[in-house]
Design a protein around this motif. Sequence first.
Motif, PDB file in Angstrom:
ATOM      1  N   GLU A  11       0.793  -1.228   0.000  1.00 60.77           N
ATOM      2  CA  GLU A  11       0.000   0.000   0.000  1.00 60.77           C
ATOM      3  C   GLU A  11       0.827   1.280   0.000  1.00 60.77           C
ATOM      4  O   GLU A  11       0.277   2.356  -0.229  1.00 60.77           O
ATOM      5  N   SER A  12       2.125   1.208   0.288  1.00 67.10           N
ATOM      6  CA  SER A  12       2.899   2.447   0.374  1.00 67.10           C
ATOM      7  C   SER A  12       4.332   2.212  -0.081  1.00 67.10           C
ATOM      8  O   SER A  12       4.832   1.076  -0.060  1.00 67.10           O
ATOM      9  N   GLY A  13       4.981   3.300  -0.471  1.00 67.57           N
ATOM     10  CA  GLY A  13       6.345   3.198  -0.960  1.00 67.57           C
ATOM     11  C   GLY A  13       7.311   2.675   0.078  1.00 67.57           C
ATOM     12  O   GLY A  13       8.162   1.826  -0.217  1.00 67.57           O
ATOM     13  N   SER A  14       7.213   3.190   1.309  1.00 62.93           N
ATOM     14  CA  SER A  14       8.116   2.713   2.363  1.00 62.93           C
ATOM     15  C   SER A  14       7.997   1.206   2.550  1.00 62.93           C
ATOM     16  O   SER A  14       8.998   0.498   2.703  1.00 62.93           O
ATOM     17  N   VAL A  15       6.756   0.706   2.547  1.00 63.65           N
ATOM     18  CA  VAL A  15       6.543  -0.732   2.735  1.00 63.65           C
ATOM     19  C   VAL A  15       7.105  -1.509   1.550  1.00 63.65           C
ATOM     20  O   VAL A  15       7.676  -2.600   1.718  1.00 63.65           O
ATOM     21  N   ILE A  40      15.815  -6.071  -7.973  1.00 64.69           N
ATOM     22  CA  ILE A  40      14.533  -5.759  -7.367  1.00 64.69           C
ATOM     23  C   ILE A  40      14.270  -4.267  -7.591  1.00 64.69           C
ATOM     24  O   ILE A  40      15.190  -3.451  -7.487  1.00 64.69           O
ATOM     25  N   MET A  41      13.031  -3.901  -7.889  1.00 67.14           N
ATOM     26  CA  MET A  41      12.682  -2.507  -8.119  1.00 67.14           C
ATOM     27  C   MET A  41      11.394  -2.181  -7.369  1.00 67.14           C
ATOM     28  O   MET A  41      10.469  -2.998  -7.323  1.00 67.14           O
ATOM     29  N   THR A  42      11.333  -0.986  -6.775  1.00 68.84           N
ATOM     30  CA  THR A  42      10.139  -0.568  -6.056  1.00 68.84           C
ATOM     31  C   THR A  42       9.470   0.594  -6.775  1.00 68.84           C
ATOM     32  O   THR A  42      10.133   1.480  -7.314  1.00 68.84           O
ATOM     33  N   LEU A  43       8.128   0.577  -6.764  1.00 71.10           N
ATOM     34  CA  LEU A  43       7.318   1.593  -7.437  1.00 71.10           C
ATOM     35  C   LEU A  43       6.180   2.034  -6.528  1.00 71.10           C
ATOM     36  O   LEU A  43       5.649   1.240  -5.761  1.00 71.10           O
ATOM     37  N   LEU A  92      -1.019   2.782  -3.456  1.00 65.34           N
ATOM     38  CA  LEU A  92      -0.651   1.487  -4.025  1.00 65.34           C
ATOM     39  C   LEU A  92       0.850   1.509  -4.277  1.00 65.34           C
ATOM     40  O   LEU A  92       1.406   2.546  -4.653  1.00 65.34           O
ATOM     41  N   ALA A  93       1.494   0.388  -4.051  1.00 65.35           N
ATOM     42  CA  ALA A  93       2.919   0.256  -4.332  1.00 65.35           C
ATOM     43  C   ALA A  93       3.186  -1.149  -4.848  1.00 65.35           C
ATOM     44  O   ALA A  93       2.353  -2.054  -4.700  1.00 65.35           O
TER      45      ALA A  93
END
Length: 436
Positions: free
Chosen positions: A119-123, A272-275, A286-287
């Motif tokens: 649900e969030s970028g930090s997570v 690994i990539m985060t969005l 959303l993340a």
Amino acid sequence: MADTRPTPAAAPHWLTDGYEHIWLPYTQMQTTPLPAAIARTHGCKLILEDGRELVDAVASWWTAAHGYNHPHIRDAVARQLETMPHVMLGGLAHEQAYKLAARLAALAPGDLTRVFFSESGSVSVEIAMKMAVQYWINKGEKGRAQFVSFTGGYHGDTFATMSVCDPEEGMHSLFAGLLAEQIITDLPTTADREQAFDALLETRRGDIAAVVMEPLVQGAGGMIMHPPETLAFIRAACDRHGVLLILDEIFTGFGRTGTLFACEQANVVPDIMTLSKALTGGTLPLAATLARQHVFDAFLSDKGDTALMHGPTYMGNALGCAAANAALDLFEHDPPGPRVAAIEAQLRRELEPARALPGVRDVRVKGAIGAIDLHPHTDHDWMKAEFIARGVWNRPFGHIVYTTPPLVISPAELMQITSAMVGVVRDWGTRHTQEA
């Protein structure tokens, strides 16, 4: 203690009543003025309760890439709400999440083909870190639990992400003794730093799970920019020493730097990539954490304990995924590259005069990101009020006055932002000199 906060005379009752109970982000609640009361949004503008309109210079923390109230995104969310707002992703499936996973896998560079929602970028960064550590555990290397990150970096405010932020940035210094000890080093932007970084990975390889970084632009750390060659060097060094690379594209992803993902400018594929941020066009939280096939494969076996035991309650939320699918429609129909190139050229042209102003240390531009770097002791509340008086919403932080406008902004609206930035910085320099 008496309340000394400035209070607008005509503040709506919901603001004054609710202010006694709300706790705001990054805010000293005893001294801060009341925030600007927003009645509605439209396009690139915020409309105040009193009817004034503000051009949003920061796209609501970089999320509203397509502007506000875009009919395609709004209609997609409305249609989804009529049928199914949410179901748990554990044991159930719905079209929007599975469709979005396939589309992100197709858009992402290389074989980043597995998508884990949150649900969030930090997570999403915490999940990436957890994936990296368990990747090595599943491969029989249990000692590899530390992360390398960089001065100037920022990856979130949760406990694991705080540990990979720059410890000197100030927001998280109170927790220094409680955070996991990570390896924070300088970006390898010179030959000496390249040599030191390579030596670090070589000597500490047995301890390191992954390198974590923001590609091309370190956002909340001060809009600090580095060339694609630096990213390419880091990727090559990770490959030489068998270390995973996590790229945090939460800020830089979805066209902000000129390509859909910043790492494409260096021809780099992370492990690994985060969005997040612009993923839903600034509509719903959303993340996503994307993993390459070899990372995913390390979790496959006949044993249950090699699985990734993580599951946010609202992961793959149907409304958020519907918004994201609609936002991707817009990116695919009208790729952001040409628009961002035009924004970049205008930012370079119109922010350059600030370089000669008193108190200015630097002016930086990359894609749809423009920053004026000031000497310290910036009065943020005064600056925010000055921007509002000029018809612009902007929220400077640290010693940075910046803009990350919606990617659909018009040249006239962007000129209003850049003129306000230069004007506010000019007035700040005069005011600062007089007070000194």
